[in-house]
Motif scaffolding. Structure first.
Motif, PDB file in Angstrom:
ATOM      1  N   LEU A 223     -19.553  15.067 -13.078  1.00  0.00           N
ATOM      2  CA  LEU A 223     -18.478  15.750 -13.798  1.00  0.00           C
ATOM      3  C   LEU A 223     -17.837  14.831 -14.828  1.00  0.00           C
ATOM      4  O   LEU A 223     -17.559  13.663 -14.541  1.00  0.00           O
ATOM      5  N   LEU A 224     -17.580  15.375 -16.002  1.00  0.00           N
ATOM      6  CA  LEU A 224     -16.689  14.726 -16.947  1.00  0.00           C
ATOM      7  C   LEU A 224     -15.280  15.187 -16.584  1.00  0.00           C
ATOM      8  O   LEU A 224     -14.994  16.391 -16.580  1.00  0.00           O
ATOM      9  N   VAL A 225     -14.403  14.239 -16.264  1.00  0.00           N
ATOM     10  CA  VAL A 225     -13.034  14.612 -15.872  1.00  0.00           C
ATOM     11  C   VAL A 225     -12.118  14.304 -17.053  1.00  0.00           C
ATOM     12  O   VAL A 225     -11.625  13.177 -17.212  1.00  0.00           O
ATOM     13  N   GLU A 226     -11.940  15.309 -17.904  1.00  0.00           N
ATOM     14  CA  GLU A 226     -11.164  15.073 -19.132  1.00  0.00           C
ATOM     15  C   GLU A 226      -9.717  14.717 -18.806  1.00  0.00           C
ATOM     16  O   GLU A 226      -9.109  13.887 -19.482  1.00  0.00           O
ATOM     17  N   ALA A 227      -9.184  15.318 -17.747  1.00  0.00           N
ATOM     18  CA  ALA A 227      -7.783  15.038 -17.403  1.00  0.00           C
ATOM     19  C   ALA A 227      -7.590  13.572 -17.035  1.00  0.00           C
ATOM     20  O   ALA A 227      -6.518  12.996 -17.289  1.00  0.00           O
ATOM     21  N   ALA A 228      -8.615  12.976 -16.453  1.00  0.00           N
ATOM     22  CA  ALA A 228      -8.501  11.558 -16.095  1.00  0.00           C
ATOM     23  C   ALA A 228      -8.484  10.702 -17.355  1.00  0.00           C
ATOM     24  O   ALA A 228      -7.697   9.754 -17.467  1.00  0.00           O
ATOM     25  N   GLY A 229      -9.361  11.034 -18.304  1.00  0.00           N
ATOM     26  CA  GLY A 229      -9.361  10.307 -19.568  1.00  0.00           C
ATOM     27  C   GLY A 229      -8.030  10.493 -20.296  1.00  0.00           C
ATOM     28  O   GLY A 229      -7.445   9.527 -20.814  1.00  0.00           O
ATOM     29  N   ASP A 230      -7.543  11.730 -20.318  1.00  0.00           N
ATOM     30  CA  ASP A 230      -6.274  12.016 -21.000  1.00  0.00           C
ATOM     31  C   ASP A 230      -5.125  11.209 -20.399  1.00  0.00           C
ATOM     32  O   ASP A 230      -4.211  10.790 -21.105  1.00  0.00           O
ATOM     33  N   ALA A 231      -5.200  11.010 -19.062  1.00  0.00           N
ATOM     34  CA  ALA A 231      -4.121  10.270 -18.393  1.00  0.00           C
ATOM     35  C   ALA A 231      -4.075   8.817 -18.852  1.00  0.00           C
ATOM     36  O   ALA A 231      -3.027   8.170 -18.770  1.00  0.00           O
ATOM     37  N   LEU A 232      -5.206   8.321 -19.322  1.00  0.00           N
ATOM     38  CA  LEU A 232      -5.260   6.914 -19.730  1.00  0.00           C
ATOM     39  C   LEU A 232      -4.875   6.723 -21.192  1.00  0.00           C
ATOM     40  O   LEU A 232      -4.316   5.690 -21.559  1.00  0.00           O
ATOM     41  N   VAL A 233      -5.213   7.702 -22.018  1.00  0.00           N
ATOM     42  CA  VAL A 233      -5.003   7.561 -23.458  1.00  0.00           C
ATOM     43  C   VAL A 233      -3.500   7.455 -23.740  1.00  0.00           C
ATOM     44  O   VAL A 233      -2.700   8.232 -23.214  1.00  0.00           O
ATOM     45  N   GLY A 234      -3.155   6.478 -24.568  1.00  0.00           N
ATOM     46  CA  GLY A 234      -1.754   6.263 -24.922  1.00  0.00           C
ATOM     47  C   GLY A 234      -1.068   5.270 -24.005  1.00  0.00           C
ATOM     48  O   GLY A 234       0.064   4.859 -24.282  1.00  0.00           O
ATOM     49  N   SER A 235      -1.719   4.873 -22.930  1.00  0.00           N
ATOM     50  CA  SER A 235      -1.102   3.905 -22.010  1.00  0.00           C
ATOM     51  C   SER A 235      -1.710   2.529 -22.240  1.00  0.00           C
ATOM     52  O   SER A 235      -2.706   2.376 -22.948  1.00  0.00           O
ATOM     53  N   LEU A 237      -2.932   1.115 -19.739  1.00  0.00           N
ATOM     54  CA  LEU A 237      -3.659   1.131 -18.459  1.00  0.00           C
ATOM     55  C   LEU A 237      -2.789   0.536 -17.354  1.00  0.00           C
ATOM     56  O   LEU A 237      -3.254  -0.253 -16.536  1.00  0.00           O
ATOM     57  N   ASP A 238      -1.535   0.915 -17.362  1.00  0.00           N
ATOM     58  CA  ASP A 238      -0.607   0.490 -16.326  1.00  0.00           C
ATOM     59  C   ASP A 238      -0.865   1.302 -15.051  1.00  0.00           C
ATOM     60  O   ASP A 238      -1.633   2.257 -15.054  1.00  0.00           O
ATOM     61  N   GLN A 239      -0.187   0.927 -13.992  1.00  0.00           N
ATOM     62  CA  GLN A 239      -0.448   1.547 -12.700  1.00  0.00           C
ATOM     63  C   GLN A 239      -0.162   3.047 -12.714  1.00  0.00           C
ATOM     64  O   GLN A 239      -0.874   3.822 -12.082  1.00  0.00           O
ATOM     65  N   VAL A 240       0.867   3.450 -13.457  1.00  0.00           N
ATOM     66  CA  VAL A 240       1.203   4.874 -13.503  1.00  0.00           C
ATOM     67  C   VAL A 240       0.035   5.668 -14.098  1.00  0.00           C
ATOM     68  O   VAL A 240      -0.379   6.709 -13.579  1.00  0.00           O
ATOM     69  N   ALA A 241      -0.527   5.138 -15.203  1.00  0.00           N
ATOM     70  CA  ALA A 241      -1.646   5.820 -15.858  1.00  0.00           C
ATOM     71  C   ALA A 241      -2.869   5.845 -14.953  1.00  0.00           C
ATOM     72  O   ALA A 241      -3.563   6.871 -14.839  1.00  0.00           O
ATOM     73  N   ILE A 242      -3.122   4.715 -14.315  1.00  0.00           N
ATOM     74  CA  ILE A 242      -4.298   4.651 -13.437  1.00  0.00           C
ATOM     75  C   ILE A 242      -4.130   5.603 -12.255  1.00  0.00           C
ATOM     76  O   ILE A 242      -5.053   6.338 -11.896  1.00  0.00           O
ATOM     77  N   ASP A 243      -2.932   5.631 -11.696  1.00  0.00           N
ATOM     78  CA  ASP A 243      -2.691   6.553 -10.575  1.00  0.00           C
ATOM     79  C   ASP A 243      -2.910   7.997 -11.012  1.00  0.00           C
ATOM     80  O   ASP A 243      -3.456   8.814 -10.250  1.00  0.00           O
ATOM     81  N   ALA A 244      -2.497   8.312 -12.231  1.00  0.00           N
ATOM     82  CA  ALA A 244      -2.675   9.679 -12.726  1.00  0.00           C
ATOM     83  C   ALA A 244      -4.160   9.995 -12.907  1.00  0.00           C
ATOM     84  O   ALA A 244      -4.628  11.103 -12.588  1.00  0.00           O
ATOM     85  N   ALA A 245      -4.929   9.012 -13.398  1.00  0.00           N
ATOM     86  CA  ALA A 245      -6.373   9.221 -13.562  1.00  0.00           C
ATOM     87  C   ALA A 245      -7.041   9.401 -12.200  1.00  0.00           C
ATOM     88  O   ALA A 245      -7.914  10.270 -12.021  1.00  0.00           O
TER      89      ALA A 245
END
Lengths: 290, 752
Positions: A223-235, A237-245
């Protein structure tokens, strides 16, 4: 029934002519899955058409914009290529996890993709790198993103007589890198219980400007998980972004429980793998651009 | 006092005589022999785990062009109650015959129900598919607890272990043994630990599948070539199953690609013989990997309850062990060894031990390296460790307080002779590994193990050729380097170079009876026969030299490969070359039933690190310490210790048979039955301790089996020390560890 014919065409047109729908033909781009399938009785082709003798199918070509990997190019040849493992260390990691060195001398990324195992190692890595499939059929050529190529367990999007010719990957810039990690109980000679691939691009201030996250062995197809990629873009790559991904891939995963692992475990561990793959890809960029 | 105190080449490490052929692919294994005109046999196997065969129709198969013979269970003998074999391979004929081919009832999935022979493997497979079998399918039971439930399907209606003759049950054996007064002793204990531990059914993991070729000559004599740990046992079993006179069967053992106990019986041999008889042509049969998993004997799964009591000062005062084991479809007697030996490492005068084995719809279990001891030792040694922790005593110190030594008896009653357990524990305590500090997240476990070791029957023939070279013929298939050991022992006694000895494994008619290569007995017992034959040779050479010199034989001394008297010398080579004029050919044989066996003890130290997010365990350091008595060829002693440790690591972490509810094995291959690969393992540091066996001329003790006994409890303890979670049910695979460490279920999204 046993294999009645083995054909070794040397050009794409010969290959197309050799494929006879009525003769239960199978392409052979290495055979490391096909031969096992025949032996187990799961596959029963009367005609096998070897693709290894077609130069276009085993070529690896790189220009400024793209990298083209022939569908039957062996994993070994890809791994030994002077540029590909540097451009796509994650894809190289994935190919290097397939079987043993001997298997890698035969198997191919294209064959791994066409075999369409939910647990295939190279497919998440191809998806993360936005690879496209060039497909040649009786009615001409078409392109298809890798994430749309696999339609179910061991089922691909090729129509009868269609042939995967090559995988086309956009050439990454120096601020893009990837990583692939899988979970297997053993260190090698094993099949992924879960797999995760990440490709990320960072700008000069270490902000993520693009990200693709793909997961394997946790759904009928990678699966391509676009929501995971979106969670990283603009960050950064802090813990909040990684947790969201991580939360996004766990939400996207639709695993089964089987002899290789429980659904609970797969859902849990694919998140762990994504988190670690992000860190690994990030480190690859920052190491080359301190 | 051992007959030999100082050694010239015993203890050195020459290259094994069979090594080059094995690493270059020239050695002939079971499937490597082909005979002119041979056919290929293929077994028809049951798709059901429990069924009654209503009919078998082979007519369509037999009508196929190129199919020359078919057989069913009716072509084998109708067995009575006779017992076959001895030691690890012993079984009743009424269990052996249906195990190799069903005679009306199917008790496990892939049990052979018929077989065909045809001119090619492909045709034989196709013909096997053309055999029509109708079944009445019965419910299958693969779990021991379910098999003991009152409403369980019963496998055997003629077996009444506990309640004769009221009602047949799936209880195969039930044994209990008590020494002293355990209940009174528990009352004296300050601390009591009681827990239940379990370990799954496990495959021996031999790489070479079973294979054989059978030929029957015009007079009805059978030549059988097969991959086996004991060709005399294979001959005996094949004779019993087919009804062909033992004396009409000659069995030659091929090279063997692993056995570990799994090749101390037969599967394909009687089928190939009967098909060859019927077809009048040789028949070759090779099992595929899936059938090795589905239809041959694994090591039994077991559940062991252990209760231990100790006083505050660390003295173990009482033990109560109850081991429930899976026997598979036929009686493999797995519960006896745990009953007798569970407590064998400890000074215990008050103990109770109970063992039960249960029939289930799985292949009959079979021996695997120290059969049943790893399973019961997992429980006993972990309970010991838990008890030591409760008492606040170092685990090695606690074991030293309670370890058996010379004069102590285990539950079988006979006192130990000179044993080396305490020496092994001292080596462990002083080893750099045990003294090293642990990095964060790494845990350490220690465990010890016992195995009884066998003596049994062995033979050897020693032929001296005129050039002074010696052929040493034995009937012990060489699994772990025994040819090299035999050559070393003969060369030591004779005083000749190692490479002047050609050790060979010869057919059943070419040497005296020899029991299986198993029970850690080959170097000890077959070695003893070789030593005796070599001593006969020395005595005869001294006698001939005495005649030559006109002196009494008693004054001639043998040393450095020559007879000596005063300043006169006759070398081995001279006596060999002149044999024809000094009394005739020099040929010697020795057969014995060895009473020299000594038990083996080992102590293992394991460091493990668990990835708490993924649940993967990495063994980071491993040390195996063992009393070998005297290491004849240290490489192969270390190899046994390393191999046993590795197999124990696999069993502890990932190996298990996965059956579905229909009794079908879901992981019949090495992809999903996960034995470790080289990159999963650290170097296994093997430390040989030598406390000579006083009953053996060289001091040898068996070494092959005990190394698989300590690993599971050592690893389980290391995992506990790494994670803080006590795991008592193996294997410790990643999903199990994650499930225990995290609430992973909460991570699943809502079902809708």
């Amino acid at each position: 029934m046993a294999v009645q014919e083995f054909l070794s065409p040397t050009s794409l047109s010969e290959a197309q002519a050799a494929f006879d729908e009525n003769a239960a033909s199978s392409w052979l781009a290495g055979g490391t899955d096909l031969l096992v399938g025949i032996r187990l009785g799961a596959r029963d082709p009367a005609r096998v058409v070897d693709l290894k003798q077609i130069p276009e199918l085993t070529a690896i070509e790189i220009d400024d914009a793209s990298v083209r990997i022939g569908a039957a190019a062996s994993a070994f040849d890809v791994l030994q290529n002077s540029a590909v493992p540097t451009l796509f260390p994650g894809l190289a990691e994935a190919l290097d996890l397939i079987g043993s060195t001997q298997i890698q001398g035969r198997c191919s990324a294209g064959g791994n993709l066409c075999n369409a195992s939910p647990a295939a190692d190279s497919i998440p890595a191809l998806i993360a790198n936005a690879a496209q499939c060039r497909i040649l059929g009786p009615d001409g050529e078409r392109m298809l993103p890798v994430e749309d190529f696999v339609v179910g367990p061991n089922q691909n999007a090729l129509a009868p007589g269609e042939l995967l010719v090559e995988l086309l990957l956009p050439r990454p810039s120096g601020v893009t890198s990837d990583a692939y990690l899988r979970l297997t109980p053993r260190t090698e000679m094993d099949i992924a219980v879960a797999g995760a691939s990440v490709s990320i691009t960072l700008d000069d201030s270490r902000v993520c400007t693009a990200a693709r996250v793909a997961i394997g062995a946790v759904a009928p197809a990678a699966l391509l998980v676009e929501a995971a990629g979106d969670a990283l873009v603009g960050s950064q790559l802090d813990q909040v972004a990684i947790d969201a991904a991580v939360a996004a891939v766990r939400a996207a995963a639709k695993p089964i429980s089987d002899k290789r692992g429980t659904a609970e475990y797969r859902t849990h561990v694919v998140g762990v793998l994504v988190s670690r793959a992000i860190a690994r890809a990030q480190a690859r960029i920052t190491e080359t651009r301190p | 006092m051992n007959a030999y105190q100082e050694f010239r080449i015993i203890g050195s490490r020459p290259v094994r005589p069979d090594g080059l052929d094995k690493v270059t692919g020239r050695a002939r294994y079971g499937a490597d022999l082909s005979m002119q005109g041979q056919l290929y046999g293929h077994a028809v196997r049951s798709p059901h785990a429990h069924a009654i065969i209503q009919s078998i129709d082979c007519s369509k198969a037999l009508a196929m062009e190129g199919v020359l013979a078919v057989m069913t269970g009716d072509d084998l003998v109708k067995p009575g109650n006779e017992m076959l074999g001895s030691g690890e391979g012993a079984m009743a004929l009424k269990d052996l015959v249906p195990m190799v081919m069903s005679q009306g009832k199917v008790l496990f999935h892939s049990q052979a129900v018929a077989a065909v022979a045809a001119t090619s493997p492909e045709l034989a497979a196709e013909a096997a598919r053309a055999v029509e079998v109708t079944y009445e399918v019965l419910p299958a039971v693969t779990n021991v607890h379910k098999a003991l439930a009152p409403d369980a399907p019963v496998l055997h209606h003629d077996r009444f272990p506990d309640d004769y003759p009221a009602k047949p049950t799936n209880l195969a054996t039930h044994i209990s043994l008590t020494v002293g007064e355990p209940d009174a002793a528990f009352a004296r204990a300050d601390v009591i630990v009681e827990q239940t531990y379990s370990v799954p059914m496990c495959h021996q993991g031999y790489i070479e599948p079973h294979a054989c070729v059978a030929r029957v000559d015009a007079a009805g004599r059978v030549d059988l070539w097969c991959c086996t740990q004991g060709h005399f046992a294979a001959r005996h079993f094949t004779s019993a199953a087919t009804g062909i006179d033992l004396g009409k069967i000659t069995v030659t053992a091929s090279e063997i690609g692993g056995g570990f106990g799994g090749k101390t019986t037969i599967y394909l041999e009687p089928l190939a013989v009967v098909l060859a008889q019927k077809a009048g042509r040789p028949v070759k049969m090779v099992m595929d990997r899936g059938d090795v998993f589905r239809a041959t004997g694994a090591a039994p799964g077991a559940e062991t309850r252990v209760k231990l009591g100790a006083t505050r000062d660390g003295k173990l005062v009482a033990a109560d062990v109850d081991c429930l084991m899976d026997s598979g479809a036929y009686n493999g007697g797995p519960a006896a060894f745990p009953v007798y030996m569970a407590t064998a490492c400890y000074k215990l005068t008050d103990a109770r031990s109970t063992g039960r084995s249960v029939y289930t719809n799985k292949p009959k279990i079979h021996a695997y390296r120290a059969p049943s001891m790893p399973q019961v030792t997992l429980g006993f040694e972990l309970a010991i460790t838990e008890l030591a922790a409760e008492l606040g005593i170092d685990p090695i110190e606690f074991r030293l307080i309670n370890a058996v030594e010379e004069g102590d008896a285990n539950m079988m009653g006979a006192p130990y002779n000179r044993i080396g357990l305490r020496e092994c524990l001292e080596v462990a305590r002083n080893h750099d590994h045990y003294k090293s500090s642990l990095t964060d997240g790494v845990g350490r476990g220690v465990a010890m193990g016992y195995w009884i070791n066998a003596g049994m029957q062995s033979s050897a023939i020693l032929n001296v050729s005129p050039d002074g070279h010696v052929a040493v013929l034995t009937g012990s298939p060489d699994i772990g380097g025994s040819r090299a050991s035999m050559a070393l022992m003969a060369a030591e006694v004779l005083g000749i170079p190692f490479d002047h000895v050609q050790p060979q494994v010869v057919a059943t008619d070419s040497v005296g009876h020899t029991d299986v290569t198993g029970g850690s007995r080959t170097t000890l017992a077959t070695g003893q026969a070789v030593i005796q034959a070599a001593e006969q040779c020395v005595a005869e050479m001294c006698r001939r030299a005495a005649i030559e010199w006109g002196v009494e034989p008693g004054v001639v001394a043998w040393s450095q490969g020559a007879a000596h008297h005063g300043d006169q010398t006759l070398t081995f080579e001279e006596l060999a070359s002149r044999a024809g004029t000094m009394g005739g050919p020099l040929t010697f044989s020795s057969s014995l039933n060895s009473t020299s066996a000594a038990p083996a003890f080992g102590v293992h130290i394991c460091d493990a690190e668990v990835d708490k997010e993924t649940g993967r365990t990495t063994i980071t350091r491993y040390t195996a310490i063992q009393d070998a008595g005297k290491a004849i060829h240290p490489d192969y002693v270390e190899g046994q210790m390393q191999g046993g440790a590795v197999q124990g690591i696999g069993w502890a972490l990932n190996e298990e048979y996965l059956y579905n509810e229909k009794g079908v094995l879901e992981n019949p291959g090495f992809l999903d039955y996960r034995i470790p690969v080289a990159s999963d393992l650290p170097f296994i540091d093997a430390v040989i301790v030598e406390v000579p066996n006083p009953l053996h001329p060289f001091g040898v003790k068996g070494v092959g089996e005990v190394p698989i006994v300590p690993p599971m409890p050592a690893i389980a303890e290391a995992v506990y020390q790494s994670t803080g979670v006590r795991f008592r049910d193996l294997p410790l695979n990643p999903p199990k560890i994650v499930a225990a460490l995290t609430d992973s279920r909460a991570l699943l999204p809502d079902p809708q």
